[in-house]
Design a protein around this motif. Structure first.
Motif, PDB file in Angstrom:
ATOM      1  N   VAL A  56      42.382 -57.441  54.898  1.00 49.89           N
ATOM      2  CA  VAL A  56      40.990 -57.133  55.051  1.00 49.89           C
ATOM      3  C   VAL A  56      39.974 -58.542  54.623  1.00 49.89           C
ATOM      4  O   VAL A  56      38.925 -58.746  55.317  1.00 49.89           O
ATOM      5  N   ALA A  57      40.615 -59.005  53.461  1.00 50.42           N
ATOM      6  CA  ALA A  57      39.960 -60.410  53.251  1.00 50.42           C
ATOM      7  C   ALA A  57      39.613 -61.394  54.278  1.00 50.42           C
ATOM      8  O   ALA A  57      38.862 -62.000  54.584  1.00 50.42           O
ATOM      9  N   LYS A  58      40.942 -61.361  55.115  1.00 48.59           N
ATOM     10  CA  LYS A  58      41.153 -62.432  55.923  1.00 48.59           C
ATOM     11  C   LYS A  58      40.084 -61.915  57.415  1.00 48.59           C
ATOM     12  O   LYS A  58      39.526 -62.994  57.996  1.00 48.59           O
ATOM     13  N   ARG A  67      30.307 -66.066  62.770  1.00 42.34           N
ATOM     14  CA  ARG A  67      29.078 -65.755  62.339  1.00 42.34           C
ATOM     15  C   ARG A  67      28.395 -64.375  62.827  1.00 42.34           C
ATOM     16  O   ARG A  67      27.367 -64.449  63.314  1.00 42.34           O
ATOM     17  N   ARG A  68      29.214 -63.691  62.581  1.00 41.72           N
ATOM     18  CA  ARG A  68      28.849 -62.097  62.772  1.00 41.72           C
ATOM     19  C   ARG A  68      28.391 -61.596  61.532  1.00 41.72           C
ATOM     20  O   ARG A  68      28.681 -62.104  60.283  1.00 41.72           O
ATOM     21  N   SER A  69      27.979 -60.374  61.451  1.00 42.92           N
ATOM     22  CA  SER A  69      27.366 -59.616  60.129  1.00 42.92           C
ATOM     23  C   SER A  69      28.582 -59.272  59.295  1.00 42.92           C
ATOM     24  O   SER A  69      29.849 -58.866  59.904  1.00 42.92           O
ATOM     25  N   LEU A  70      28.541 -59.239  58.059  1.00 43.07           N
ATOM     26  CA  LEU A  70      29.762 -59.296  57.036  1.00 43.07           C
ATOM     27  C   LEU A  70      29.821 -57.943  56.521  1.00 43.07           C
ATOM     28  O   LEU A  70      30.488 -57.457  55.910  1.00 43.07           O
ATOM     29  N   THR A  71      28.649 -57.141  56.832  1.00 48.72           N
ATOM     30  CA  THR A  71      28.358 -55.768  56.210  1.00 48.72           C
ATOM     31  C   THR A  71      29.900 -54.757  56.500  1.00 48.72           C
ATOM     32  O   THR A  71      30.241 -54.168  55.537  1.00 48.72           O
ATOM     33  N   LEU A  77      36.576 -53.990  52.662  1.00 47.79           N
ATOM     34  CA  LEU A  77      37.216 -54.350  51.641  1.00 47.79           C
ATOM     35  C   LEU A  77      36.758 -53.570  50.249  1.00 47.79           C
ATOM     36  O   LEU A  77      37.805 -53.444  49.614  1.00 47.79           O
ATOM     37  N   ALA A  78      35.572 -53.299  50.049  1.00 46.98           N
ATOM     38  CA  ALA A  78      35.454 -52.534  48.730  1.00 46.98           C
ATOM     39  C   ALA A  78      35.852 -50.987  48.847  1.00 46.98           C
ATOM     40  O   ALA A  78      36.516 -50.734  47.865  1.00 46.98           O
TER      41      ALA A  78
END
Length: 198
Positions: A56-58, A67-71, A77-78
């Motif tokens: 998931v971190a990868k 350059r996409r949304s990290l949400t 990951l959380a």
């Protein structure tokens, strides 16, 4: 010839004691087998969640590169991290509670047996030895009966999963890790006997 016969007899005696110790342990654990299985399964699922965290971190790192949304990746990951922690804690709680029950049952049986001993038998036994049987020996039963069984099985599966996951993520890193562990194992095998002799 007699040395070979004696060594075979000793090895056979050790194997028989080892088998009877395992049988005795399984008899003590049998009433709690479903709880131990449940705790082990929860711990295993928690371990799988922690194995999924690098993937998931990868995904999060790849998302930054694109350059996409990290949400989404950060929320995933959380969620995986929290779920893994909760599953591991729940499994540990079940195993700890079961271990204490195993110890309590063993101590109750031992104390009940000690109270019914004849005075002549009690006089022959050392008080320190009796106290050690009731306290220290039953405490060892706690770690062997639950943690030992479950952690051995879970650690084996998770080790294989870690190796497969590392091979998929970065084969070079896997080779470096295996080489470092091999050097470490050789060093331990060479140094520990010398320390023991010293």
């Amino acid at each position: 010839m007699t040395d070979t016969v004696e060594s075979n007899a000793l090895a056979g005696g050790r194997r028989a004691r080892h088998r009877s110790a395992w049988r005795l342990l399984l008899v003590r654990v049998k009433p709690y087998r479903w709880t131990i299985l449940g705790g082990g399964l929860l711990g295993f699922l928690g371990g799988l969640a922690s194995l999924a965290q690098p993937m998931v971190a990868k995904l999060a790192v790849d998302t930054i590169g694109q350059r996409r949304s990290l949400t989404g990746p950060v929320a995933l990951l959380a969620a995986v991290t929290i779920a893994g922690a909760l599953l591991s804690v729940a499994g540990l709680y079940l195993l700890s509670r079961t271990a204490e029950s195993v110890v309590l049952t063993a101590r109750e049986r031992l104390v009940s047996r000690l109270l019914r001993l004849q005075v002549s038998t009690l006089d022959r036994l050392k008080p320190g030895e009796l106290l050690s049987r009731v306290t220290s020996d039953t405490t060892l039963l706690r770690s062997v009966s639950t943690y030992g069984l479950d952690h051995t099985v879970n650690a084996t599966f998770l080790l294989v999963g870690s190796i497969v996951l590392m091979a998929r993520l970065d084969p070079v890193l896997l080779l470096v890790t295996v080489a470092v562990l091999a050097v470490n194992a050789v060093a331990v095998l060479v140094v520990v006997p010398r320390i023991r002799r010293a």
